[in-house]
Design a protein around this motif. Structure first.
Motif, mmCIF file in Angstrom:
data_model
loop_
_atom_site.group_PDB
_atom_site.id
_atom_site.type_symbol
_atom_site.label_atom_id
_atom_site.label_comp_id
_atom_site.label_asym_id
_atom_site.label_seq_id
_atom_site.Cartn_x
_atom_site.Cartn_y
_atom_site.Cartn_z
ATOM 1 N N PHE A 7 -22.821 17.362 28.518
ATOM 2 C CA PHE A 7 -21.516 17.287 27.870
ATOM 3 C C PHE A 7 -21.159 15.825 27.703
ATOM 4 O O PHE A 7 -21.050 15.081 28.671
ATOM 5 C CB PHE A 7 -20.462 18.034 28.687
ATOM 6 C CG PHE A 7 -19.088 18.059 28.073
ATOM 7 C CD1 PHE A 7 -18.907 18.212 26.707
ATOM 8 C CD2 PHE A 7 -17.967 17.943 28.866
ATOM 9 C CE1 PHE A 7 -17.645 18.241 26.136
ATOM 10 C CE2 PHE A 7 -16.690 17.982 28.319
ATOM 11 C CZ PHE A 7 -16.532 18.127 26.952
ATOM 12 N N ILE A 8 -20.981 15.406 26.470
ATOM 13 C CA ILE A 8 -20.728 14.005 26.150
ATOM 14 C C ILE A 8 -19.222 13.774 26.144
ATOM 15 O O ILE A 8 -18.527 14.097 25.182
ATOM 16 C CB ILE A 8 -21.333 13.634 24.774
ATOM 17 C CG1 ILE A 8 -22.789 14.087 24.663
ATOM 18 C CG2 ILE A 8 -21.175 12.134 24.517
ATOM 19 C CD1 ILE A 8 -23.724 13.539 25.724
ATOM 20 N N THR A 9 -18.731 13.249 27.267
ATOM 21 C CA THR A 9 -17.309 12.944 27.374
ATOM 22 C C THR A 9 -17.083 11.906 28.469
ATOM 23 O O THR A 9 -17.834 11.845 29.435
ATOM 24 C CB THR A 9 -16.472 14.206 27.687
ATOM 25 O OG1 THR A 9 -15.078 13.862 27.639
ATOM 26 C CG2 THR A 9 -16.776 14.778 29.063
ATOM 27 N N GLY A 10 -16.056 11.120 28.279
ATOM 28 C CA GLY A 10 -15.607 10.197 29.306
ATOM 29 C C GLY A 10 -14.290 10.671 29.907
ATOM 30 O O GLY A 10 -13.707 10.016 30.754
ATOM 31 N N ASN A 11 -13.828 11.851 29.469
ATOM 32 C CA ASN A 11 -12.544 12.400 29.905
ATOM 33 C C ASN A 11 -12.772 13.349 31.075
ATOM 34 O O ASN A 11 -13.309 14.445 30.902
ATOM 35 C CB ASN A 11 -11.882 13.121 28.733
ATOM 36 C CG ASN A 11 -10.503 13.626 29.053
ATOM 37 O OD1 ASN A 11 -10.259 14.181 30.114
ATOM 38 N ND2 ASN A 11 -9.586 13.461 28.105
ATOM 39 N N SER A 12 -12.355 12.925 32.261
ATOM 40 C CA SER A 12 -12.603 13.723 33.475
ATOM 41 C C SER A 12 -11.867 15.061 33.445
ATOM 42 O O SER A 12 -12.351 16.048 34.005
ATOM 43 C CB SER A 12 -12.228 12.933 34.730
ATOM 44 O OG SER A 12 -10.848 12.608 34.718
ATOM 45 N N LYS A 14 -11.247 16.940 30.695
ATOM 46 C CA LYS A 14 -12.040 17.827 29.836
ATOM 47 C C LYS A 14 -13.284 18.301 30.571
ATOM 48 O O LYS A 14 -13.642 19.478 30.506
ATOM 49 C CB LYS A 14 -12.442 17.126 28.538
ATOM 50 C CG LYS A 14 -11.327 16.981 27.541
ATOM 51 C CD LYS A 14 -11.839 16.352 26.258
ATOM 52 C CE LYS A 14 -10.689 16.120 25.285
ATOM 53 N NZ LYS A 14 -11.165 15.532 24.021
ATOM 54 N N LEU A 15 -13.939 17.382 31.267
ATOM 55 C CA LEU A 15 -15.138 17.742 32.027
ATOM 56 C C LEU A 15 -14.810 18.816 33.059
ATOM 57 O O LEU A 15 -15.523 19.809 33.179
ATOM 58 C CB LEU A 15 -15.742 16.506 32.700
ATOM 59 C CG LEU A 15 -16.931 16.771 33.613
ATOM 60 C CD1 LEU A 15 -18.096 17.374 32.832
ATOM 61 C CD2 LEU A 15 -17.351 15.481 34.312
ATOM 62 N N ARG A 16 -13.726 18.642 33.783
ATOM 63 C CA ARG A 16 -13.319 19.608 34.809
ATOM 64 C C ARG A 16 -13.063 20.983 34.186
ATOM 65 O O ARG A 16 -13.493 22.010 34.695
ATOM 66 C CB ARG A 16 -12.081 19.086 35.544
ATOM 67 C CG ARG A 16 -11.668 19.884 36.743
ATOM 68 C CD ARG A 16 -10.552 19.251 37.592
ATOM 69 N NE ARG A 16 -9.665 18.307 36.943
ATOM 70 C CZ ARG A 16 -9.771 16.970 37.027
ATOM 71 N NH1 ARG A 16 -10.752 16.422 37.712
ATOM 72 N NH2 ARG A 16 -8.907 16.189 36.416
ATOM 73 N N GLU A 17 -12.359 21.013 33.049
ATOM 74 C CA GLU A 17 -12.072 22.285 32.377
ATOM 75 C C GLU A 17 -13.349 22.956 31.893
ATOM 76 O O GLU A 17 -13.526 24.163 32.071
ATOM 77 C CB GLU A 17 -11.122 22.078 31.186
ATOM 78 C CG GLU A 17 -9.689 21.864 31.581
ATOM 79 C CD GLU A 17 -8.758 21.766 30.376
ATOM 80 O OE1 GLU A 17 -9.060 22.373 29.320
ATOM 81 O OE2 GLU A 17 -7.728 21.087 30.489
ATOM 82 N N LEU A 31 -22.368 13.126 30.515
ATOM 83 C CA LEU A 31 -22.846 11.829 30.036
ATOM 84 C C LEU A 31 -21.709 11.168 29.266
ATOM 85 O O LEU A 31 -21.306 11.654 28.216
ATOM 86 C CB LEU A 31 -24.051 11.995 29.110
ATOM 87 C CG LEU A 31 -25.384 12.297 29.762
ATOM 88 C CD1 LEU A 31 -26.454 12.570 28.702
ATOM 89 C CD2 LEU A 31 -25.825 11.149 30.647
ATOM 90 N N PRO A 32 -21.166 10.062 29.787
ATOM 91 C CA PRO A 32 -20.054 9.387 29.097
ATOM 92 C C PRO A 32 -20.533 8.401 28.038
ATOM 93 O O PRO A 32 -20.350 7.199 28.160
ATOM 94 C CB PRO A 32 -19.327 8.687 30.249
ATOM 95 C CG PRO A 32 -20.421 8.379 31.230
ATOM 96 C CD PRO A 32 -21.423 9.504 31.109
ATOM 97 N N VAL A 63 -20.649 18.491 22.514
ATOM 98 C CA VAL A 63 -19.560 17.552 22.243
ATOM 99 C C VAL A 63 -18.325 18.361 21.893
ATOM 100 O O VAL A 63 -18.421 19.544 21.544
ATOM 101 C CB VAL A 63 -19.888 16.563 21.095
ATOM 102 C CG1 VAL A 63 -21.136 15.754 21.409
ATOM 103 C CG2 VAL A 63 -20.021 17.276 19.771
ATOM 104 N N GLU A 64 -17.184 17.722 21.997
ATOM 105 C CA GLU A 64 -15.938 18.428 21.745
ATOM 106 C C GLU A 64 -14.993 17.534 20.973
ATOM 107 O O GLU A 64 -14.968 16.322 21.177
ATOM 108 C CB GLU A 64 -15.330 18.817 23.098
ATOM 109 C CG GLU A 64 -14.074 19.618 23.006
ATOM 110 C CD GLU A 64 -12.844 18.841 23.399
ATOM 111 O OE1 GLU A 64 -11.827 19.478 23.672
ATOM 112 O OE2 GLU A 64 -12.883 17.607 23.432
#
Length: 188
Positions: A7-12, A14-17, A31-32, A63-64
């Motif tokens: 999951f390509i995100t730097g938003n913790s 969003k990652l948690r959800e 992976l941020p 990705v989101e």
């Protein structure tokens, strides 16, 4: 063994959800990577980000892209909500609708999934209807626009995470992704 996605995100948050909704059936690895976002429709933005991520990771990526669409404004700010929020804040978003009686809005989440480099991204979209209200609940910056988006008499910021994860735009999109994995991905 459960299938996995990067999951390509730097938003913790969003990652948690995403982890709360997908795991343990689908392992979510974070992976941020900072991906350039093109301008365009929700689908164009997500498809472009997904293709770039797949080329970088060369493996299964997710990705989101999230949009907040004010009906009185013809769908704006839409995919540009992140930039609107950082420029004018929660109060400014409310002020955009001050001249309109229609405060309805749709929270829209579009996920893009690709098996890796050279594969066409598949999109999964979820919508949650609601309305824009003065901020209620926690207004911590990392919650984004959750304090002003009301669904069934509660803002997303007022909901317990487990409750939000059952009805949100993100949950609806991820439900579609889960169905796809059950039908098309080995180990799901």
């Amino acid at each position: 063994m459960a299938p996995h996605v990067h999951f390509i995100t730097g938003n913790s948050n969003k990652l948690r959800e995403v982890k709360a909704i997908l795991e343990p059936e689908i392992e979510v690895r974070s992976l941020p990577i900072d991906l350039e976002e093109v301008q365009g429709s929700m689908e164009e933005v997500t498809r472009s980000k997904c293709q770039r991520a797949a080329d970088i990771v060369d493996g299964p990526v997710l990705v989101e892209d999230t949009a907040l669409c004010f009906n009185a404004l013809g769908g704006l700010p839409g995919v540009y909500i992140k930039w609107f929020l950082s420029a004018i804040g929660l109060e400014g978003l409310n002020n955009l609708l001050a001249a309109y009686s229609d405060k309805s809005a749709d929270a829209v989440c579009t996920f893009g999934y690709s098996e890796g480099r050279g594969t066409t991204p598949i999109l999964f979209q979820g919508r949650c209807p609601g309305k824009i209200v003065p901020a209620r609940g926690s207004t911590r910056f990392e919650l984004g626009w959750d304090p002003i988006f009301e669904h069934d008499d509660k803002t997303f910021a007022e909901m317990e995470p487990e409750d939000k994860n059952k009805i949100s735009h993100r949950a609806k999109a991820l439900g579609k992704l889960q169905e796809y994995f059950k039908e098309h991905v080995a180990g799901a």
